[in-house]
Write a protein that holds these residues in place. Structure first.
Motif, PDB file in Angstrom:
ATOM      1  N   GLY A 274       1.682   5.952  -1.410  1.00  0.00           N
ATOM      2  CA  GLY A 274       2.672   7.072  -0.803  1.00  0.00           C
ATOM      3  C   GLY A 274       2.102   7.338   0.583  1.00  0.00           C
ATOM      4  O   GLY A 274       1.333   6.736   1.302  1.00  0.00           O
ATOM      5  N   ASP A 275       2.455   8.647   0.748  1.00  0.00           N
ATOM      6  CA  ASP A 275       1.976   9.261   1.964  1.00  0.00           C
ATOM      7  C   ASP A 275       0.738  10.113   1.720  1.00  0.00           C
ATOM      8  O   ASP A 275       0.537  11.288   2.508  1.00  0.00           O
ATOM      9  N   ILE A 276       0.075   9.865   0.826  1.00  0.00           N
ATOM     10  CA  ILE A 276      -1.323  10.859   0.672  1.00  0.00           C
ATOM     11  C   ILE A 276      -2.141  10.775   1.949  1.00  0.00           C
ATOM     12  O   ILE A 276      -2.570   9.608   2.293  1.00  0.00           O
ATOM     13  N   ASN A 277      -2.555  12.006   2.212  1.00  0.00           N
ATOM     14  CA  ASN A 277      -3.428  12.070   3.055  1.00  0.00           C
ATOM     15  C   ASN A 277      -5.064  12.285   2.561  1.00  0.00           C
ATOM     16  O   ASN A 277      -5.275  12.349   1.389  1.00  0.00           O
ATOM     17  N   HIS A 278      -6.118  12.097   3.574  1.00  0.00           N
ATOM     18  CA  HIS A 278      -7.369  12.249   2.946  1.00  0.00           C
ATOM     19  C   HIS A 278      -7.705  13.574   2.034  1.00  0.00           C
ATOM     20  O   HIS A 278      -8.532  13.362   1.278  1.00  0.00           O
TER      21      HIS A 278
ATOM     22  N   VAL B  35      -3.229   5.392   4.123  1.00  0.00           N
ATOM     23  CA  VAL B  35      -2.602   3.863   4.054  1.00  0.00           C
ATOM     24  C   VAL B  35      -3.146   3.662   5.499  1.00  0.00           C
ATOM     25  O   VAL B  35      -3.545   2.374   5.667  1.00  0.00           O
ATOM     26  N   ASP B  36      -2.945   4.293   6.527  1.00  0.00           N
ATOM     27  CA  ASP B  36      -3.282   4.059   7.833  1.00  0.00           C
ATOM     28  C   ASP B  36      -4.873   3.565   8.063  1.00  0.00           C
ATOM     29  O   ASP B  36      -5.013   2.934   8.744  1.00  0.00           O
ATOM     30  N   SER B  37      -5.660   4.410   7.389  1.00  0.00           N
ATOM     31  CA  SER B  37      -7.208   4.217   7.560  1.00  0.00           C
ATOM     32  C   SER B  37      -7.546   2.908   6.679  1.00  0.00           C
ATOM     33  O   SER B  37      -8.186   2.326   7.261  1.00  0.00           O
ATOM     34  N   VAL B  38      -6.785   2.619   5.620  1.00  0.00           N
ATOM     35  CA  VAL B  38      -7.156   1.520   4.923  1.00  0.00           C
ATOM     36  C   VAL B  38      -6.792   0.058   5.697  1.00  0.00           C
ATOM     37  O   VAL B  38      -7.489  -0.730   5.740  1.00  0.00           O
ATOM     38  N   LEU B  39      -5.389   0.542   6.035  1.00  0.00           N
ATOM     39  CA  LEU B  39      -4.835  -0.850   7.295  1.00  0.00           C
ATOM     40  C   LEU B  39      -5.842  -0.912   8.471  1.00  0.00           C
ATOM     41  O   LEU B  39      -6.299  -2.072   8.711  1.00  0.00           O
ATOM     42  N   ALA B  40      -6.222   0.168   9.039  1.00  0.00           N
ATOM     43  CA  ALA B  40      -7.349  -0.162   9.879  1.00  0.00           C
ATOM     44  C   ALA B  40      -8.611  -0.822   9.608  1.00  0.00           C
ATOM     45  O   ALA B  40      -9.227  -1.541  10.339  1.00  0.00           O
ATOM     46  N   SER B  41      -9.176  -0.033   8.513  1.00  0.00           N
ATOM     47  CA  SER B  41     -10.404  -0.618   8.094  1.00  0.00           C
ATOM     48  C   SER B  41     -10.618  -2.234   7.960  1.00  0.00           C
ATOM     49  O   SER B  41     -11.546  -2.820   7.528  1.00  0.00           O
TER      50      SER B  41
ATOM     51  N   LEU C 175       0.862  -1.117   0.064  1.00  0.00           N
ATOM     52  CA  LEU C 175       0.069   0.008  -0.025  1.00  0.00           C
ATOM     53  C   LEU C 175       0.840   1.172   0.140  1.00  0.00           C
ATOM     54  O   LEU C 175       0.702   2.382  -0.719  1.00  0.00           O
ATOM     55  N   ILE C 176       1.958   1.344   0.906  1.00  0.00           N
ATOM     56  CA  ILE C 176       2.802   2.325   0.765  1.00  0.00           C
ATOM     57  C   ILE C 176       3.490   2.640  -0.628  1.00  0.00           C
ATOM     58  O   ILE C 176       3.482   3.764  -1.173  1.00  0.00           O
ATOM     59  N   ASN C 177       3.987   1.458  -1.249  1.00  0.00           N
ATOM     60  CA  ASN C 177       4.625   1.848  -2.474  1.00  0.00           C
ATOM     61  C   ASN C 177       3.668   2.169  -3.590  1.00  0.00           C
ATOM     62  O   ASN C 177       3.882   2.921  -4.578  1.00  0.00           O
ATOM     63  N   GLU C 178       2.318   1.720  -3.488  1.00  0.00           N
ATOM     64  CA  GLU C 178       1.135   2.445  -4.417  1.00  0.00           C
ATOM     65  C   GLU C 178       0.905   3.501  -4.356  1.00  0.00           C
ATOM     66  O   GLU C 178       0.458   4.475  -4.989  1.00  0.00           O
TER      67      GLU C 178
ATOM     68  N   VAL D  44     -13.653   7.969   2.227  1.00  0.00           N
ATOM     69  CA  VAL D  44     -13.753   7.901   3.988  1.00  0.00           C
ATOM     70  C   VAL D  44     -14.094   6.330   4.198  1.00  0.00           C
ATOM     71  O   VAL D  44     -14.487   5.678   3.494  1.00  0.00           O
ATOM     72  N   ALA D  45     -13.111   5.899   5.057  1.00  0.00           N
ATOM     73  CA  ALA D  45     -12.873   4.595   5.541  1.00  0.00           C
ATOM     74  C   ALA D  45     -13.621   4.374   6.784  1.00  0.00           C
ATOM     75  O   ALA D  45     -13.627   5.132   7.519  1.00  0.00           O
ATOM     76  N   ILE D  46     -14.064   3.120   7.024  1.00  0.00           N
ATOM     77  CA  ILE D  46     -15.002   2.737   8.184  1.00  0.00           C
ATOM     78  C   ILE D  46     -14.175   1.850   9.169  1.00  0.00           C
ATOM     79  O   ILE D  46     -13.665   0.698   8.492  1.00  0.00           O
ATOM     80  N   ALA D  47     -13.970   1.989  10.241  1.00  0.00           N
ATOM     81  CA  ALA D  47     -13.274   0.971  11.307  1.00  0.00           C
ATOM     82  C   ALA D  47     -13.888   0.777  12.577  1.00  0.00           C
ATOM     83  O   ALA D  47     -14.941   1.505  12.607  1.00  0.00           O
TER      84      ALA D  47
END
Length: 264
Positions: free
Chosen positions: A98-102, A130-136, A93-96, A110-113
């Motif tokens: 990067g460090d993009i924010n919402h 990436v953090d949101s996707v990993l959490a969800s 996910l980081i490779n694809e 919007v991601a749901i967790a």
């Protein structure tokens, strides 16, 4: 023309059907104005919101096969919050992305967790994609939960697998299209090599389908992508390709109805 909020539900390998759905929307010139995703729906939706078209998503899916995701070791099982380390998924996910924010995505996302500490739904719309996707997508007991702002976040499907209500609350005047890749609970036993993982996924799926039924549907249009021969933990290239095709075929059958709704 009305604006579109696209809701992409969770479903592990079945979630690749979202790529097929997005491909048909693309081919018909329909770009969502908001994407709300849970679990695999968050992975696909988050990447699409960052500007990855369906061709690129298909290429990414080939990197998310079972062999490329599994990083099992005994220390994760005994000391972590999942039997897999999750490092391989995070690296991809980081490779694809990067460090993009919402606030930097091309399409609002919007991601749901679920916060395990307080048992509440978390609507993730700030910070790292990436953090949101990993959490969800942190399936309990399988992938590690994500610690964020004094919360312990895991799969949003625990509380809301097809979050049409979240999309409707965020944008009441949008047409909400929800994609449910699970539908009714399947009695098939997941063909996971790690038996505890298959049991976990079956139990989670049963819970998700019941919660989805009880919560009701707030979408203007809800599409169920039937995938009777796809196991949620299949994650082999053949299953991924078939899931994408199921999504494409199902959306093709419903595209005329969606166009009419958007034009009204």
């Amino acid at each position: 023309m009305s604006k579109l909020a696209l809701v992409l539900g969770g479903g592990a390998c079945k979630g690749y059907a979202h790529i097929g759905v997005l491909r048909v929307l693309e081919d018909n010139g329909i770009i969502p104005d908001l994407i709300v995703g849970t679990s695999m729906g968050a992975i696909i939706g988050g990447a699409y919101a960052c500007g990855k078209d369906t061709g690129h998503l298909t290429n990414i899916s080939k990197r998310l096969t079972r062999n490329k995701l599994m990083d099992f070791n005994i220390f994760n099982t005994l000391l972590g919050t999942g039997i897999l380390g999750g490092k391989k998924l995070k690296k991809i996910l980081i490779n694809e992305l990067g460090d993009i924010n919402h606030n930097q995505t091309i399409i609002p996302f919007v991601a749901i967790a679920t916060d395990i500490y307080n048992g509440k739904l978390e609507i993730l719309k700030e910070g790292s994609i990436v953090d949101s996707v990993l959490a969800s997508s942190a399936i309990p007991g399988v992938f590690p939960a994500v610690r964020r702002n004094n919360k312990l976040l895991c799969d949003g499907g625990l509380l809301n697998n097809v979050p049409s209500d979240i999309a409707k609350n965020l944008k009441k005047d949008y047409v909400v299209l929800s994609i449910d890749v699970i539908g009714e609970y399947s009695k098939q036993v997941e063909n996971a090599k790690i038996k505890i993982m298959g049991l976990t996924i079956n139990a989670l799926t049963l819970m998700q389908t019941e919660i989805t039924r009880l919560k009701g549907d707030c979408s203007d249009m809800r599409i169920i992508v039937s995938q009777p021969d796809i196991g949620q933990m299949s994650f082999d290239e053949n299953s991924i390709n078939k899931s994408i095709k199921y999504g494409e075929i199902t959306m093709e059958k419903n595209i005329a109805k969606l166009k009419k709704m958007l034009q009204s």
